[in-house]
Design an enzyme around this catalytic site. Structure first.
Site, PDB file in Angstrom:
ATOM      1  N   GLU A   1       0.805  -1.242   0.000  1.00 52.68           N
ATOM      2  CA  GLU A   1       0.000   0.000   0.000  1.00 52.68           C
ATOM      3  C   GLU A   1       0.835   1.289   0.000  1.00 52.68           C
ATOM      4  O   GLU A   1       0.636   2.163   0.838  1.00 52.68           O
ATOM      5  CB  GLU A   1      -0.973  -0.014   1.179  1.00 52.68           C
ATOM      6  CG  GLU A   1      -1.891  -1.237   1.157  1.00 52.68           C
ATOM      7  CD  GLU A   1      -2.783  -1.369   2.388  1.00 52.68           C
ATOM      8  OE1 GLU A   1      -2.734  -0.509   3.270  1.00 52.68           O
ATOM      9  OE2 GLU A   1      -3.533  -2.363   2.444  1.00 52.68           O
TER      10      GLU A   1
ATOM     11  N   GLU B   1      -5.960 -10.803  -1.545  1.00 55.93           N
ATOM     12  CA  GLU B   1      -6.801 -10.570  -0.353  1.00 55.93           C
ATOM     13  C   GLU B   1      -8.284 -10.519  -0.729  1.00 55.93           C
ATOM     14  O   GLU B   1      -9.045  -9.697  -0.205  1.00 55.93           O
ATOM     15  CB  GLU B   1      -6.399  -9.253   0.335  1.00 55.93           C
ATOM     16  CG  GLU B   1      -4.935  -9.177   0.706  1.00 55.93           C
ATOM     17  CD  GLU B   1      -4.573  -7.944   1.544  1.00 55.93           C
ATOM     18  OE1 GLU B   1      -5.478  -7.253   2.043  1.00 55.93           O
ATOM     19  OE2 GLU B   1      -3.360  -7.679   1.683  1.00 55.93           O
TER      20      GLU B   1
HETATM   21  O1  9MR Z   1      -7.546  -8.436   8.282  1.00 58.45           O
HETATM   22  C1  9MR Z   1      -6.571  -7.697   8.984  1.00 58.45           C
HETATM   23  C2  9MR Z   1      -7.128  -7.245  10.326  1.00 58.45           C
HETATM   24  O2  9MR Z   1      -7.370  -8.376  11.149  1.00 58.45           O
HETATM   25  C3  9MR Z   1      -6.132  -6.308  10.999  1.00 58.45           C
HETATM   26  O3  9MR Z   1      -6.722  -5.795  12.167  1.00 58.45           O
HETATM   27  C4  9MR Z   1      -5.747  -5.174  10.062  1.00 58.45           C
HETATM   28  C5  9MR Z   1      -4.674  -4.272  10.666  1.00 58.45           C
HETATM   29  O4  9MR Z   1      -3.430  -4.934  10.792  1.00 58.45           O
HETATM   30  O5  9MR Z   1      -5.249  -5.688   8.851  1.00 58.45           O
HETATM   31  C6  9MR Z   1      -6.183  -6.492   8.152  1.00 58.45           C
HETATM   32  O6  9MR Z   1      -5.590  -6.943   6.940  1.00 58.45           O
HETATM   33  C7  9MR Z   1      -5.265  -5.933   5.987  1.00 58.45           C
HETATM   34  C8  9MR Z   1      -4.017  -6.386   5.260  1.00 58.45           C
HETATM   35  O7  9MR Z   1      -2.980  -6.619   6.171  1.00 58.45           O
HETATM   36  C9  9MR Z   1      -3.589  -5.357   4.225  1.00 58.45           C
HETATM   37  N1  9MR Z   1      -4.657  -5.044   3.322  1.00 58.45           N
HETATM   38  C10 9MR Z   1      -5.939  -4.675   3.948  1.00 58.45           C
HETATM   39  C11 9MR Z   1      -6.357  -5.778   4.932  1.00 58.45           C
HETATM   40  C12 9MR Z   1      -7.712  -5.454   5.530  1.00 58.45           C
HETATM   41  O8  9MR Z   1      -7.638  -4.280   6.280  1.00 58.45           O
END
Ligand code: 9MR
Length: 362
Positions: A157, A273
């Site tokens: 990102e 994802e």
């Molecule tokens: O699904 C993840 C959630 O459990 C966490 O709280 C969050 C923060 O670390 O991250 C979520 O996963 C993200 C991923 O790492 C990067 N792309 C977006 C995903 C959804 O927010």
């Protein structure tokens, strides 16, 4: 129809589909892993230690259905590097063992991200020490898993057009401390630490035919072009694909063009994802499931036309555990239905849609 009867109807639907597509030749259990591999694709899911280690039924289904595991949170800075001189590999190692025991490939997620940082980074890192700290982190984490990771999301990102950088770069902490070079540095250090892993740039908002996503596509493509032109060791683009069941502005042809541009840089592509939010969709869950499934089908049939796509990872396997429950809850407070399996681990129409696309039936 009662909930139970409806669930059975869905399940029978899946069974019938499997029978049709498999004919009498089905020698493997009907799983997304099986249908994906028939098309030469890796199917996997994100999974978190706190779920997979405690919910045995879920873990059993996970390893049966998936050929790949992405640790949802356990390799992020906050979890794996909680203090300046302390790394905690316990949960990542547990997930790796689970993956190895059941022959799942493991993804690494993620080495550089603006989010998920522990407080000590925010409090103590500055332009003077940032480079050394970033290098140490990547060497240590990618080095720890050297030879064991299929692909790392090295940088996650890094684009945010709202930040109004001329190249669309996100003005994240790493960017402010090190400038754009942090991206190139991260890939070079990761390549040294784990020469066998494929190294990915991973981002969201690249999916729809809307001005916002088009701008993001353009910025990502330019970033990838700059990295390739400099000889940076990068092997792929990860499309997060957090989709929305209520969004209709999708154009398969335009998405394919973007993917072809990425592929022309000699980069592989993975959907990393995938999920489909059901926010704004009707309550009725047959109708809701159909709308969500249609989006899975529409998106994957467009993306999988691109030969450089090597795999599809959903951001969770079952509606029992999904970040969307908190992040995009429904106004009617009903549980969300956004992933291939429902909360009872029964395949939904979304699962069928994925099978259909993998089987070339869509
Ligand atoms: O699904 C993840 C959630 O459990 C966490 O709280 C969050 C923060 O670390 O991250 C979520 O996963 C993200 C991923 O790492 C990067 N792309 C977006 C995903 C959804 O927010």
């Amino acid at each position: 129809m009662s909930k139970i009867t409806r669930r059975k109807a869905l399940y029978l639907g899946s069974a019938t589909l499997v029978a049709i597509v498999a004919g009498k030749t089905l020698t493997q259990p009907p799983t997304l892993k099986h249908f994906g591999s028939k098309k030469g694709l890796i199917y996997g899911s994100a999974g978190a230690y706190k779920r997979l280690s405690k919910d045995k039924e879920f873990a059993r289904r996970f390893v049966a259905e998936c050929a790949m595991l992405t640790p949802e949170n356990d390799l992020k800075w906050r979890h794996i590097h909680p203090q300046p001189n302390q790394y905690d590999f316990s949960k990542g190692d547990w997930l790796l063992k689970l993956a190895q025991r059941h022959r799942l490939k493991m993804r690494g997620h993620t080495l550089v991200w603006h989010s998920g940082l522990p407080n000590w980074v925010k409090e103590t890192v500055n332009s003077q020490n940032a480079e050394a700290i970033l290098i140490d982190h990547i060497q240590t984490v990618a080095g720890h898993y050297r030879g064991k990771i299929h692909s790392w999301d090295v940088v996650n990102e890094a684009i945010l057009v709202e930040d109004e950088h001329p190249l669309g770069l996100r003005k994240s902490r790493w960017f402010k401390w090190l400038g754009e070079d942090y991206i190139e540095l991260a890939f070079r250090v990761a390549a040294e630490a784990d020469p066998k892993a494929m190294l990915f740039y991973n981002d969201y908002g690249l999916d729809y035919n809307i001005a916002y996503d088009r701008k993001r596509q353009e910025a990502v493509l330019k970033l990838l072009e700059r990295l390739k032109a400099k000889g940076v060791p990068i092997h792929g683009l990860g499309l997060q694909a957090h989709l929305s069941g209520a969004e209709t502005r999708f154009n398969a042809e335009k998405l394919r063009e973007f993917l072809a541009d990425v592929a022309s840089l000699d980069l592989k592509i993975m959907v990393t994802e995938l999920d489909v939010s059901d926010q704004g969709l009707p309550y009725d869950y047959l109708e809701r499931d159909q709308r969500v499934a249609d989006v899975y089908e529409m998106y994957l049939s467009a993306v999988l036309d691109e030969p450089n796509v090597i795999g599809v990872v959903t951001w969770g396997l079952s509606d029992r555990y999904t970040w969307l429950s908190n992040f995009r809850p429904r106004k009617d407070h009903e549980p969300v239905r956004v992933l291939p399996l429902d909360r009872e681990l029964t395949p939904k129409l979304a699962w069928e849609s994925m099978v259909k696309v993998f089987e070339g039936l869509s």
